[in-house]
Design a protein around this motif. Structure first.
Motif, PDB file in Angstrom:
ATOM      1  N   GLN A  42      30.544  40.526  44.645  1.00 44.22           N
ATOM      2  CA  GLN A  42      31.630  40.226  43.720  1.00 44.22           C
ATOM      3  C   GLN A  42      31.896  41.392  42.761  1.00 44.22           C
TER       4      GLN A  42
ATOM      5  N   VAL B 220      37.457  42.149  45.244  1.00 42.49           N
ATOM      6  CA  VAL B 220      36.264  42.275  44.415  1.00 42.49           C
ATOM      7  C   VAL B 220      36.435  43.486  43.499  1.00 42.49           C
TER       8      VAL B 220
ATOM      9  N   GLN C 134      38.406  40.367  39.810  1.00 34.09           N
ATOM     10  CA  GLN C 134      37.678  39.111  39.643  1.00 34.09           C
ATOM     11  C   GLN C 134      37.813  38.515  38.249  1.00 34.09           C
TER      12      GLN C 134
ATOM     13  N   SER D 211      26.548  39.183  42.667  1.00 35.42           N
ATOM     14  CA  SER D 211      27.361  38.052  43.117  1.00 35.42           C
ATOM     15  C   SER D 211      26.966  36.810  42.323  1.00 35.42           C
TER      16      SER D 211
ATOM     17  N   ASN E 138      37.496  32.750  39.304  1.00 34.69           N
ATOM     18  CA  ASN E 138      36.677  32.130  40.340  1.00 34.69           C
ATOM     19  C   ASN E 138      37.384  30.990  41.058  1.00 34.69           C
TER      20      ASN E 138
ATOM     21  N   ILE F  79      32.864  31.494  45.399  1.00 34.45           N
ATOM     22  CA  ILE F  79      31.852  32.080  44.530  1.00 34.45           C
ATOM     23  C   ILE F  79      31.278  30.972  43.670  1.00 34.45           C
TER      24      ILE F  79
END
Length: 656
Positions: free
Chosen positions: A35, A80, A177, A289, A296, A301
C-alpha cells in the motif's frame, strides 16, 4: 552549479557512466510492493556517479532518477503510493563533490533533479560552516517543504540569528491512498559540528512542547521518523518511547543512517526501522500494508486497527541489472529523458574536474575491511609501512633537523579501498576526501609517546568517560561501519579479529559483505545466473533482505588508529582483538647520557583533541598552543597521491 549544463543536454541518450563496469546477472528477489512503498538512500557522500570499478554498484544518480520515474508510474497504475527519502551525509567522499571549487559546485544541481519527498542533514553537512550554510541556502530551498530539521538550528548568515535549519515536522496526505503521515527529521546527538549550528539532544527535543503537541494528533495513519541516526540507538529509542507514550497503536516507521550498514529493526508489532547502507551501493525499499486511510473504502485493504500493519524490506544493489528487473524494463525502455540528462551531466562534470586523470597504476588490491590488519592487502599496513614514513619524512623537522617522529592517524580518515589498476584523481578523494593537515607536538619523551596509540585504541576511561567530557566520541575515530561492533557478541566459531554474524537482534556488519570489485564470476550453466560475492545481510527478519543473492565476503576489524615511525624503528606488538593494544619493545627510551629519548608526535589534525588528551592522561602537559604544522599545505589526500605518483606513476598513461 550548472542548471544551464543540464538544459543543454536535453535529448542526449545514455545511462551509467561510460567508464563504469557493466552489471552482472545474478539471482534476484522481487521488491515486496504494498500500500505504501519507500525508496531510501543515505550516506551517499557524493557518489552520484556510482562505482566505476564495481559492477554491483555501477548505476549513477541519473539511473536512480529513471528508476524512480518507472516506479512512480507503477505506483500510480496500481493506486498505491511511493515516497523517496534521503537521510543525509550527501557531501564529502567523492571527487565529484570534493575536487570542485567551491566544493559541491556540480552536486547540488545533480541532487535536486531527483524528486525527494523527505530529506534531512547528516553530520558531514555540519562539520564546516560553509557546508552547513550551503544546506541552508541551497539544499533546503531546493527541497522546500520536504526538508525537515527537528533538532537542528543554524545561525542565519544574513541576520546572525539562530533559526531552525528547516521546519521541525510535516503532516501530509499521500497522493493515491490518502494516507495521513506525520513526519519528523532528526540528527543524532552530534557534537563535532561547526559553531554556526546547534544540535539539540534528541532526548531533550522529544520533551519540547511542539513535539509533544504534534504526536498527540489522532488524525494520523502513520508516523514516519527519518534522520541521520543509527536505528539501534538511544536517540531513536527515546523518540519511540515518547511516541508510544501518546500513540500506543499508531504504526511508526523509522528510517536511519550514519553507520553505513544495511539493517532492519523491529521495535514492536506496529513499528520498524530501516537503514540502507552507504556510497550509493544500496537503495533501500520498505513497504507497509494494512494502513488505515481516507481512501480505503472500496479497496481490499484491512485497516491497521483491525489487523495490524505488515512491513517488508529489501536492500537493492545499485546497478542496472537490478533496476531493469524491478522496473520491468530493459536497456531500451529504461532510460528516461531526465535520467539520461543527469547521467550525461555527471559525465561532463567528471570530465571538467579531470577525475579520470591517472596518478599511477596500483599493483594489487588494498582493502579497508576486506583484508585483515596487518596484512599485505590491508590499506592500513600500506600506509604505515610505505606511505606515511616516506612522505612525512620530507618535513623540515625530519629532513633538515633530523628529528625522530611517531605518526598517528585514525583509520576513519581512510574511507574506501584501492583496487588493482588505475589510481585516478577520483580515487584520491574516494580514499581520503578530508582536508585535515598534519600537526605535531615537539620533543615528547618516547616512553610517553609510545603509549599514545595504546590509549587511542583502548576502551578504557580516556576513550569513554574522560573523552566524552570534552565532546569526543569513540565512533569518530574508526570507519563508521564499526561504530557499534564492540557492543555485539561474535559467534563461537569466529576468529579473533574477523567480523562475524551475530545473534538475530543485531545487524551483521561483520558478516555483511561488499561486492568483490574485480573478478566476480558468472556462470552460463543453463543460462541461469549464479551467486557471486557480495552483500549477505542478516537483520531482525532474517537473511532474505538483499535483492541480490550473493555468496558472503568476510569483513575484518581494524583499530581506531595506526602508527608509523620516522627516523627509527619501533617494534609494535599488536593485539588485534576488539581491544587493540600496543607496547614498545626492543627500543631504548634513554640515550647514552641517560636522558629521555624524545620524538615528535605527529598526527592528522582531525584527531588532535584525542592525542592531546592522551598525552595529558600520560602526564605530559600540553595544550593546543603547543602544536604546530608538520607538513605545510599537505593533507592525507596529498600525501597518498604524491606517494602513488612517485612510486606507481606511469606518466599518466593507461595502466596495462
Amino acid at each position: 552549479m550548472f542548471p544551464l549544463l543540464l538544459a543543454g543536454l536535453v535529448g542526449i541518450a545514455g545511462a551509467v557512466q561510460p567508464d563504469a563496469r557493466p552489471a552482472l546477472p545474478a539471482p534476484l528477489r522481487d521488491l515486496p510492493w504494498a500500500q505504501l512503498n519507500i525508496l531510501h538512500t543515505t550516506d551517499v557522500h557524493g557518489w552520484f556517479g556510482g562505482h566505476l570499478q564495481e559492477p554491483s554498484f555501477s548505476a549513477d544518480w541519473g539511473d536512480y532518477i529513471s528508476f524512480a520515474q518507472h516506479l512512480h508510474k507503477k505506483a500510480d497504475d496500481e493506486g498505491v503510493d511511493l515516497l523517496l527519502i534521503d537521510t543525509g551525509d550527501r557531501v564529502e567522499g567523492n571527487g565529484l563533490y570534493d575536487s570542485s571549487e567551491p566544493k559541491g559546485r556540480y552536486t547540488f544541481d545533480i541532487l535536486k533533479e531527483q524528486h525527494i519527498d523527505l530529506i534531512c542533514s547528516g553530520n558531514h553537512e555540519l562539520y564546516k560552516q560553509n557546508s552547513s550554510e550551503n544546506e541552508y541556502s541551497v539544499t533546503v530551498p531546493d527541497f522546500k517543504g520536504n526538508y525537515l530539521a527537528s533538532n537542528l538550528d543554524i545561525v542565519d548568515p544574513k541576520t546572525g540569528k539562530l533559526v531552525p535549519l528547516a521546519p521541525r515536522y510535516k503532516k501530509f496526505t499521500t497522493k493515491n491512498q490518502g494516507i495521513r503521515i506525520l513526519a519528523f527529521g532528526f540528527m543524532f546527538d552530534f557534537t563535532g559540528n561547526a559553531n554556526n549550528t546547534v544540535i539539540q539532544p534528541v532526548e531533550q527535543t522529544v520533551k519540547e512542547e511542539w513535539f509533544q503537541k504534534a504526536i498527540r494528533d489522532k488524525d494520523v495513519d502513520l508516523i514516519l521518523v527519518f534522520g541521520h541516526v543509527v536505528i539501534r540507538s538511544k536517540e531513536y529509542d527515546a523518540v519511540f518511547k515518547s511516541i508510544r507514550g501518546e500513540q500506543w497503536d499508531t504504526p511508526v516507521v523509522f528510517l536511519g543512517g550514519h553507520s553505513h550498514i544495511r539493517d532492519y529493526k523491529v521495535y514492536d508489532k506496529k513499528s520498524v526501522a530501516l537503514e540502507s547502507g552507504r556510497y550509493m551501493e544500496t537503495i533501500g525499499f520498505l513497504s507497509v500494508s494494512g494502513l488505515s486511510s481516507g481512501h480505503n473504502e472500496g479497496k481490499d485493504i484491512v485497516p491497521a486497527s483491525l489487523a495490524g500493519p505488515k512491513f517488508a524490506r529489501r536492500y537493492m544493489d545499485n546497478n542496472l541489472f537490478s533496476m531493469y528487473h524491478h522496473s520491468n524494463t530493459n536497456s531500451s525502455t529504461f532510460p528516461t529523458g531526465k535520467g539520461s540528462n543527469v547521467s550525461n551531466a555527471i559525465a561532463s562534470a567528471r570530465a571538467e574536474l579531470h577525475l579520470n586523470k591517472i596518478r599511477g597504476c596500483v599493483p594489487q588490491d588494498l582493502f579497508v575491511n576486506r583484508a585483515p590488519y596487518p596484512s599485505n592487502n590491508s590499506i592500513f599496513s600500506w600506509l604505515e609501512k610505505s606511505v606515511l614514513p616516506t612522505q612525512l619524512a620530507t618535513s623540515p623537522r625530519a629532513s633538515v633537523q633530523g628529528k625522530k617522529a611517531l605518526v598517528i592517524t585514525n583509520t576513519g580518515s581512510v574511507r574506501f579501498d584501492v583496487f588493482h589498476g588505475p589510481f585516478t584523481r577520483d580515487t584520491e578523494y574516494l580514499v581520503s576526501p578530508f582536508t585535515s593537515g598534519f600537526h605535531y607536538v615537539a620533543d615528547v619523551p618516547l616512553k610517553v609517546a609510545s603509549r599514545v596509540l595504546e590509549l587511542l585504541n583502548s576502551e578504557g576511561s580516556i576513550m569513554t568517560d574522560v573523552a566524552k567530557e570534552y565532546g569526543l566520541e569513540p565512533w569518530m575515530l574508526p570507519e563508521p561501519e564499526q561504530m557499534n561492533s564492540r557492543r555485539q557478541k561474535p559467534n563461537a566459531d569466529s576468529t579473533e579479529n574477523e567480523y562475524s554474524n551475530f545473534e538475530s537482534y543485531a545487524p551483521t556488519y561483520f558478516g555483511d559483505s561488499i561486492q568483490a570489485p574485480l573478478h566476480p564470476h558468472k556462470s552460463t550453466k543453463d543460462d541461469e545466473p549464479t551467486p557471486f560475492p557480495g552483500y549477505t545481510t542478516t537483520d531482525d527478519l532474517g537473511r532474505d533482505g538483499d535483492d541480490t543473492i550473493h555468496t558472503p565476503i568476510k569483513f575484518y576489524n581494524v583499530p581506531n588508529c595506526i602508527q608509523a615511525t620516522i627516523g627509527f624503528d619501533l617494534d609494535l606488538n599488536l593485539d588485534l582483538n576488539l581491544n587493540p593494544k600496543s607496547s614498545p619493545t626492543l627500543v631504548e627510551t634513554k640515550d647514552e647520557n641517560g636522558d629521555d629519548v624524545v620524538v615528535d608526535v605527529v598526527y592528522n589534525e582531525f584527531i588532535q583533541p584525542w592525542v592531546l588528551l592522551a598525552l595529558q592522561y600520560l602526564g605530559h602537559k600540553v595544550n593546543e598552543t603547543d602544536t604546530k604544522i608538520y607538513l605545510e599545505g599537505k593533507t592525507m589526500t596529498d600525501v597518498i597521491s604524491e606517494w602513488v605518483e612517485g612510486n606507481w606513476g606511469n606518466g599518466g598513461r593507461e595502466c596495462p
